[in-house]
Scaffold this active site. Structure first.
Site, PDB file in Angstrom:
ATOM      1  N   ASP A   1       1.947 -15.644   6.319  1.00  0.00           N
ATOM      2  CA  ASP A   1       1.517 -17.032   6.076  1.00  0.00           C
ATOM      3  C   ASP A   1       1.550 -17.379   4.587  1.00  0.00           C
ATOM      4  OD1 ASP A   1       1.120 -17.527   8.754  1.00  0.00           O
ATOM      5  OD2 ASP A   1      -1.076 -17.472   8.672  1.00  0.00           O
TER       6      ASP A   1
ATOM      7  N   ARG B   1      13.368   4.090  12.327  1.00  0.00           N
ATOM      8  CA  ARG B   1      12.122   4.860  12.319  1.00  0.00           C
ATOM      9  C   ARG B   1      11.275   4.545  13.566  1.00  0.00           C
ATOM     10  NH1 ARG B   1       9.396   4.774   6.577  1.00  0.00           N
ATOM     11  NH2 ARG B   1       8.311   6.550   7.558  1.00  0.00           N
TER      12      ARG B   1
ATOM     13  N   PRO C   1       0.786  -1.230   0.000  1.00  0.00           N
ATOM     14  CA  PRO C   1       0.000   0.000   0.000  1.00  0.00           C
ATOM     15  C   PRO C   1       0.824   1.289   0.000  1.00  0.00           C
ATOM     16  CG  PRO C   1      -0.159  -1.145   2.106  1.00  0.00           C
ATOM     17  CD  PRO C   1       0.491  -2.087   1.149  1.00  0.00           C
ATOM     18  N   ASN C   2       0.305   2.232  -0.739  1.00  0.00           N
ATOM     19  CA  ASN C   2       0.849   3.598  -0.857  1.00  0.00           C
ATOM     20  C   ASN C   2       2.119   3.690  -1.702  1.00  0.00           C
ATOM     21  OD1 ASN C   2      -1.171   4.846   0.901  1.00  0.00           O
ATOM     22  ND2 ASN C   2      -0.183   3.673   2.520  1.00  0.00           N
TER      23      ASN C   2
ATOM     24  N   TYR D   1      11.138   8.761   0.852  1.00  0.00           N
ATOM     25  CA  TYR D   1      11.064   7.744  -0.200  1.00  0.00           C
ATOM     26  C   TYR D   1      11.617   8.184  -1.552  1.00  0.00           C
ATOM     27  CZ  TYR D   1       8.018   5.556   3.269  1.00  0.00           C
ATOM     28  OH  TYR D   1       7.527   4.995   4.421  1.00  0.00           O
TER      29      TYR D   1
ATOM     30  N   ARG E   1       5.043  10.902  -2.657  1.00  0.00           N
ATOM     31  CA  ARG E   1       4.716  10.587  -1.269  1.00  0.00           C
ATOM     32  C   ARG E   1       5.955  10.814  -0.389  1.00  0.00           C
ATOM     33  NH1 ARG E   1       4.856   4.445   1.102  1.00  0.00           N
ATOM     34  NH2 ARG E   1       4.096   5.021   3.156  1.00  0.00           N
TER      35      ARG E   1
ATOM     36  N   GLU F   1      12.638  -9.593   1.240  1.00  0.00           N
ATOM     37  CA  GLU F   1      11.890  -8.395   1.657  1.00  0.00           C
ATOM     38  C   GLU F   1      12.757  -7.155   1.466  1.00  0.00           C
ATOM     39  OE1 GLU F   1       9.406  -8.759   5.120  1.00  0.00           O
ATOM     40  OE2 GLU F   1      10.211  -6.910   5.968  1.00  0.00           O
TER      41      GLU F   1
ATOM     42  N   ARG G   1       7.424   0.353  13.249  1.00  0.00           N
ATOM     43  CA  ARG G   1       7.951  -0.115  11.953  1.00  0.00           C
ATOM     44  C   ARG G   1       9.105  -1.100  12.137  1.00  0.00           C
ATOM     45  NH1 ARG G   1       5.598   3.406   8.205  1.00  0.00           N
ATOM     46  NH2 ARG G   1       5.203   5.434   9.131  1.00  0.00           N
TER      47      ARG G   1
ATOM     48  N   HIS H   1       4.236  -4.706   8.913  1.00  0.00           N
ATOM     49  CA  HIS H   1       4.202  -4.587  10.372  1.00  0.00           C
ATOM     50  C   HIS H   1       2.892  -5.075  10.981  1.00  0.00           C
ATOM     51  CE1 HIS H   1       7.454  -2.047   9.111  1.00  0.00           C
ATOM     52  NE2 HIS H   1       6.644  -1.168   8.560  1.00  0.00           N
TER      53      HIS H   1
ATOM     54  N   ALA I   1       3.225  -0.954   4.755  1.00  0.00           N
ATOM     55  CA  ALA I   1       2.698  -0.983   6.132  1.00  0.00           C
ATOM     56  C   ALA I   1       2.231  -2.380   6.550  1.00  0.00           C
ATOM     57  CB  ALA I   1       1.560   0.022   6.268  1.00  0.00           C
TER      58      ALA I   1
ATOM     59  N   ASN J   1       7.988  -5.660  -1.094  1.00  0.00           N
ATOM     60  CA  ASN J   1       7.903  -4.555  -0.146  1.00  0.00           C
ATOM     61  C   ASN J   1       6.443  -4.472   0.281  1.00  0.00           C
ATOM     62  OD1 ASN J   1       7.850  -2.218   1.329  1.00  0.00           O
ATOM     63  ND2 ASN J   1       9.034  -0.998  -0.138  1.00  0.00           N
TER      64      ASN J   1
ATOM     65  N   HIS K   1      12.802  -2.790   1.948  1.00  0.00           N
ATOM     66  CA  HIS K   1      12.228  -1.512   2.362  1.00  0.00           C
ATOM     67  C   HIS K   1      13.118  -0.389   1.864  1.00  0.00           C
ATOM     68  CE1 HIS K   1       9.282  -3.525   4.761  1.00  0.00           C
ATOM     69  NE2 HIS K   1      10.252  -4.307   5.216  1.00  0.00           N
ATOM     70  N   ILE K   2      12.484   0.638   1.379  1.00  0.00           N
ATOM     71  CA  ILE K   2      13.223   1.789   0.840  1.00  0.00           C
ATOM     72  C   ILE K   2      13.906   2.539   1.987  1.00  0.00           C
ATOM     73  CG2 ILE K   2      12.956   3.992  -0.370  1.00  0.00           C
ATOM     74  CD1 ILE K   2      10.399   2.587  -1.691  1.00  0.00           C
ATOM     75  N   SER K   3      13.154   2.779   3.035  1.00  0.00           N
ATOM     76  CA  SER K   3      13.711   3.454   4.211  1.00  0.00           C
ATOM     77  C   SER K   3      14.276   2.408   5.169  1.00  0.00           C
ATOM     78  CB  SER K   3      12.612   4.274   4.897  1.00  0.00           C
ATOM     79  OG  SER K   3      11.587   3.412   5.384  1.00  0.00           O
TER      80      SER K   3
HETATM   81  C1  DQA Z   1       8.314   0.943   3.702  1.00  0.00           C
HETATM   82  C2  DQA Z   1       8.408   1.149   5.212  1.00  0.00           C
HETATM   83  C3  DQA Z   1       7.056   0.940   5.867  1.00  0.00           C
HETATM   84  O1  DQA Z   1       7.155   1.131   7.275  1.00  0.00           O
HETATM   85  C4  DQA Z   1       6.047   1.923   5.323  1.00  0.00           C
HETATM   86  O2  DQA Z   1       4.780   1.664   5.869  1.00  0.00           O
HETATM   87  C5  DQA Z   1       6.004   1.945   3.840  1.00  0.00           C
HETATM   88  C6  DQA Z   1       7.233   1.811   3.082  1.00  0.00           C
HETATM   89  C7  DQA Z   1       9.638   1.270   2.984  1.00  0.00           C
HETATM   90  O3  DQA Z   1       9.788   0.865   1.848  1.00  0.00           O
HETATM   91  O4  DQA Z   1      10.499   1.949   3.550  1.00  0.00           O
HETATM   92  O5  DQA Z   1       4.955   2.202   3.251  1.00  0.00           O
HETATM   93  O6  DQA Z   1       8.022  -0.424   3.450  1.00  0.00           O
END
Ligand code: DQA
Length: 142
Positions: free
Chosen positions: A85, A105, A9-10, A22, A17, A96, A109, A78, A75, A72, A98-100
């Site tokens: 599963d 953080r 999501p997002n 990001y 964003r 997996e 997270r 978490h 959210a 990725n 994550h960009i950040s």
């Molecule tokens: C994220 C980190 C997550 O905590 C956050 O909810 C995201 C992006 C990242 O790529 O850093 O939407 O997965």
């Protein structure tokens, strides 16, 4: 060799964003450069959903066929036991990304349900993390 990138999501809003966290590149643009980079080595597919069930359905669809998944979960990382599963249920290895740096953080997270069932996690290296994960999945098949 087929590798799927799945964004949660997002992440459809990358480029506009929270650009301080990001970055200002859209994923569609980045995906073009990724496809060029791995042109000779892998077929890359890209799927993004803002819905937990959509991500799970996609993992089910490809997770017994593809050679690797770069996930990725955003959210849902978490919160989602269901995505964790799904990763455990399929045979395709998952990395997996994550960009950040989720460990630098907010506390909420810093825990990942999905990471438990992944080969490994790349976090905090920006979009470069996707490229490194793909490279790893290619090398591991050799
Ligand atoms: C994220 C980190 C997550 O905590 C956050 O909810 C995201 C992006 C990242 O790529 O850093 O939407 O997965």
């Amino acid at each position: 060799m087929t590798i799927a990138i799945i964004n949660g999501p997002n992440l459809n809003l990358l480029g506009k964003r929270e650009v301080d966290i990001y970055g200002n590149q859209t994923f569609d643009d980045y995906f073009i450069t990724l496809k060029e980079k791995f042109d000779q080595q892998a077929i890359l597919t890209y799927f993004q959903s803002n819905h937990e069930g959509g991500i799970i359905d996609h993992i089910h669809e490809i997770g017994y066929e593809y050679d690797g998944i770069v996930l990725n979960g955003a959210a849902y990382t978490h919160t989602s036991v269901a995505i964790a599963d799904a990763i455990a249920a399929v045979t395709t290895p998952v990395v997996e990304v994550h960009i950040s740096n989720i460990h630098a953080r907010e506390g909420f997270r810093q825990h990942s349900y999905s990471a438990t069932n992944c080969i490994g996690v790349i976090t905090g290296l920006g979009l470069k993390g996707y490229e490194l994960a793909i490279k790893y999945l290619i090398d591991r098949k050799k």
